[in-house]
Write a protein that holds these residues in place. Structure first.
Motif, PDB file in Angstrom:
ATOM      1  N   GLY A 253       0.971  -1.212  -0.033  1.00  0.00           N
ATOM      2  CA  GLY A 253      -0.002  -0.029   0.061  1.00  0.00           C
ATOM      3  C   GLY A 253       0.768   1.358   0.037  1.00  0.00           C
ATOM      4  N   MET A 254       1.840   1.288   0.683  1.00  0.00           N
ATOM      5  CA  MET A 254       2.839   2.317   1.000  1.00  0.00           C
ATOM      6  C   MET A 254       3.520   2.602  -0.441  1.00  0.00           C
ATOM      7  SD  MET A 254       3.677   4.226   3.508  1.00  0.00           S
ATOM      8  CE  MET A 254       3.771   3.499   5.143  1.00  0.00           C
ATOM      9  N   ILE A 255       3.993   1.702  -1.089  1.00  0.00           N
ATOM     10  CA  ILE A 255       4.616   1.866  -2.392  1.00  0.00           C
ATOM     11  C   ILE A 255       3.571   2.149  -3.642  1.00  0.00           C
ATOM     12  CG2 ILE A 255       5.505   0.437  -4.670  1.00  0.00           C
ATOM     13  CD1 ILE A 255       6.860  -1.355  -2.519  1.00  0.00           C
ATOM     14  N   MET A 256       2.201   1.904  -3.732  1.00  0.00           N
ATOM     15  CA  MET A 256       1.232   2.514  -4.479  1.00  0.00           C
ATOM     16  C   MET A 256       0.965   3.798  -3.974  1.00  0.00           C
ATOM     17  SD  MET A 256       1.221  -0.176  -6.324  1.00  0.00           S
ATOM     18  CE  MET A 256       0.015   0.522  -7.620  1.00  0.00           C
ATOM     19  N   ALA A 257       1.010   4.128  -2.858  1.00  0.00           N
ATOM     20  CA  ALA A 257       0.728   5.633  -2.506  1.00  0.00           C
ATOM     21  C   ALA A 257       1.911   6.592  -2.927  1.00  0.00           C
ATOM     22  CB  ALA A 257       0.417   5.578  -0.928  1.00  0.00           C
ATOM     23  N   VAL A 258       2.939   5.899  -2.754  1.00  0.00           N
ATOM     24  CA  VAL A 258       4.209   7.003  -3.382  1.00  0.00           C
ATOM     25  C   VAL A 258       4.197   6.761  -5.088  1.00  0.00           C
ATOM     26  CG1 VAL A 258       6.706   6.540  -3.630  1.00  0.00           C
ATOM     27  CG2 VAL A 258       5.783   6.226  -1.396  1.00  0.00           C
TER      28      VAL A 258
ATOM     29  N   LEU B 266       1.794   9.722  -5.427  1.00  0.00           N
ATOM     30  CA  LEU B 266       2.642  10.929  -5.269  1.00  0.00           C
ATOM     31  C   LEU B 266       3.267  11.138  -6.285  1.00  0.00           C
ATOM     32  CD1 LEU B 266       3.767  13.087  -3.228  1.00  0.00           C
ATOM     33  CD2 LEU B 266       5.539  11.214  -2.550  1.00  0.00           C
ATOM     34  N   PHE B 267       4.134  10.345  -6.923  1.00  0.00           N
ATOM     35  CA  PHE B 267       4.973  10.871  -8.140  1.00  0.00           C
ATOM     36  C   PHE B 267       4.170  11.104  -9.259  1.00  0.00           C
ATOM     37  CE2 PHE B 267       8.379   9.464  -5.481  1.00  0.00           C
ATOM     38  CZ  PHE B 267       9.470  10.424  -5.682  1.00  0.00           C
ATOM     39  N   ASN B 268       2.887  10.390  -9.461  1.00  0.00           N
ATOM     40  CA  ASN B 268       2.051  10.835 -10.538  1.00  0.00           C
ATOM     41  C   ASN B 268       1.819  12.135 -10.640  1.00  0.00           C
ATOM     42  OD1 ASN B 268       2.152   8.054 -11.778  1.00  0.00           O
ATOM     43  ND2 ASN B 268       0.366   7.243 -10.672  1.00  0.00           N
TER      44      ASN B 268
ATOM     45  N   GLU C 225       9.154  17.288   0.675  1.00  0.00           N
ATOM     46  CA  GLU C 225       9.090  16.359   1.834  1.00  0.00           C
ATOM     47  C   GLU C 225       7.645  16.610   2.534  1.00  0.00           C
ATOM     48  OE1 GLU C 225      11.927  15.686   4.637  1.00  0.00           O
ATOM     49  OE2 GLU C 225      10.563  15.433   6.085  1.00  0.00           O
ATOM     50  N   GLU C 226       7.328  17.847   2.645  1.00  0.00           N
ATOM     51  CA  GLU C 226       6.055  18.273   2.835  1.00  0.00           C
ATOM     52  C   GLU C 226       4.793  17.417   1.998  1.00  0.00           C
ATOM     53  OE1 GLU C 226       5.211  22.248   3.113  1.00  0.00           O
ATOM     54  OE2 GLU C 226       3.253  21.956   4.268  1.00  0.00           O
ATOM     55  N   GLN C 227       5.071  17.602   0.707  1.00  0.00           N
ATOM     56  CA  GLN C 227       4.073  16.840  -0.031  1.00  0.00           C
ATOM     57  C   GLN C 227       4.170  15.459   0.061  1.00  0.00           C
ATOM     58  OE1 GLN C 227       5.651  18.637  -3.732  1.00  0.00           O
ATOM     59  NE2 GLN C 227       3.813  19.790  -4.093  1.00  0.00           N
ATOM     60  N   ALA C 228       5.195  14.928   0.355  1.00  0.00           N
ATOM     61  CA  ALA C 228       5.268  13.146   0.682  1.00  0.00           C
ATOM     62  C   ALA C 228       4.647  12.722   1.963  1.00  0.00           C
ATOM     63  CB  ALA C 228       6.682  12.966   0.639  1.00  0.00           C
ATOM     64  N   ARG C 229       4.938  13.816   2.715  1.00  0.00           N
ATOM     65  CA  ARG C 229       4.105  13.671   4.179  1.00  0.00           C
ATOM     66  C   ARG C 229       2.719  13.425   3.997  1.00  0.00           C
ATOM     67  NH1 ARG C 229       7.391  13.699   8.977  1.00  0.00           N
ATOM     68  NH2 ARG C 229       9.653  13.944   8.678  1.00  0.00           N
ATOM     69  N   ASP C 230       2.418  14.755   3.254  1.00  0.00           N
ATOM     70  CA  ASP C 230       0.899  14.993   3.307  1.00  0.00           C
ATOM     71  C   ASP C 230       0.245  13.680   2.406  1.00  0.00           C
ATOM     72  OD1 ASP C 230      -1.308  16.330   3.218  1.00  0.00           O
ATOM     73  OD2 ASP C 230      -1.140  17.000   1.299  1.00  0.00           O
ATOM     74  N   TYR C 231       1.001  13.061   1.344  1.00  0.00           N
ATOM     75  CA  TYR C 231       0.470  12.170   0.365  1.00  0.00           C
ATOM     76  C   TYR C 231       0.218  10.895   1.163  1.00  0.00           C
ATOM     77  CZ  TYR C 231      -1.079  12.187  -4.223  1.00  0.00           C
ATOM     78  OH  TYR C 231      -1.946  12.104  -5.317  1.00  0.00           O
TER      79      TYR C 231
ATOM     80  N   LYS D 169      10.787   6.886   8.173  1.00  0.00           N
ATOM     81  CA  LYS D 169      11.975   7.729   8.086  1.00  0.00           C
ATOM     82  C   LYS D 169      12.528   7.122   6.758  1.00  0.00           C
ATOM     83  CE  LYS D 169      16.364   8.401  10.258  1.00  0.00           C
ATOM     84  NZ  LYS D 169      16.934   7.204  10.717  1.00  0.00           N
ATOM     85  N   GLU D 170      12.643   5.678   6.508  1.00  0.00           N
ATOM     86  CA  GLU D 170      13.130   5.173   5.544  1.00  0.00           C
ATOM     87  C   GLU D 170      12.322   5.096   4.257  1.00  0.00           C
ATOM     88  OE1 GLU D 170      12.534   3.663   8.457  1.00  0.00           O
ATOM     89  OE2 GLU D 170      14.935   3.287   9.041  1.00  0.00           O
ATOM     90  N   VAL D 171      11.048   5.538   4.404  1.00  0.00           N
ATOM     91  CA  VAL D 171      10.109   5.602   3.355  1.00  0.00           C
ATOM     92  C   VAL D 171      10.352   6.975   2.723  1.00  0.00           C
ATOM     93  CG1 VAL D 171       7.841   5.886   2.368  1.00  0.00           C
ATOM     94  CG2 VAL D 171       8.431   3.912   3.962  1.00  0.00           C
ATOM     95  N   LEU D 172      10.539   8.042   3.721  1.00  0.00           N
ATOM     96  CA  LEU D 172      10.659   9.236   3.220  1.00  0.00           C
ATOM     97  C   LEU D 172      12.125   9.278   2.589  1.00  0.00           C
ATOM     98  CD1 LEU D 172       9.238  11.351   5.954  1.00  0.00           C
ATOM     99  CD2 LEU D 172       8.070  11.266   3.699  1.00  0.00           C
TER     100      LEU D 172
END
Ligand code: FES
Ligand code: FES
Length: 153
Positions: free
Chosen positions: A106-111, A114-116, A123-129, A141-144
């Motif tokens: 699920g985390m990978i699909m959310a990422v 995010l990139f789409n 980082e703020e957009q990533a945290r928000d997404y 931390k590792e995901v970010l």
């Protein structure tokens, strides 16, 4: 009568038949045997069931399967191409952005989503997404770090 229609799953256009009250998560796992999206909370809170519809992340536990008519669904099984892992999968491996792995698909699909939406996310957009994706092992931390590397490419 159960609805049948045309949809695209992991790049393959297909005719499908779903039950009228079936969630997309149930349809993917039970009918199509795509087991990558997993059930955590069942109520849209944990993100472990995240898949993409037309490139946007959705909680498949909250989405009716009948809603994918005419849309493109992408699951974790659809990411690798010709045996090569997707760059997001590679970055997760490099940064060891998982422990038990339950949240990871699920985390990978959310990422991916995010990139789409943001090819070079802050980082703020990533945290928000990723705020809707919970990891009980605490790998945020590792995901970010994986996201940050991809964002700088
Ligand atoms: S199982 Fe869908 S959000 Fe938790
Ligand atoms: S890696 Fe275990 S829940 Fe995220």
């Amino acid at each position: 009568m159960n609805p049948s229609f045309s949809t695209t799953i992991n790049g393959q256009n297909q005719e499908v038949q779903v039950k009228s009250n079936q969630t997309l998560l149930e349809f993917l796992r039970d009918d199509l045997k795509l087991k990558g999206a997993v059930e955590g909370c069942s109520v849209g809170v944990c993100g472990s069931c995240t898949v993409l519809i037309d490139g946007k992340p959705v909680s498949s536990c909250l989405t009716l399967a009948s809603n994918i008519e005419g849309h493109e669904v992408t699951t974790i099984e659809g990411l690798s191409q010709n045996g090569d892992l997707d760059p997001v999968q590679q970055a997760f491996l490099k940064h060891q952005a998982f422990q038990c792995g339950y949240c990871t698909t699920g985390m990978i699909m959310a990422v991916k989503g995010l990139f789409n939406a943001h090819p070079h996310p802050t980082e703020e957009q990533a945290r928000d997404y990723l705020s809707g994706n919970l990891c009980r092992c605490g790998t945020y931390k590792e995901v970010l770090a994986a996201v940050a590397e991809l964002a700088n490419e």
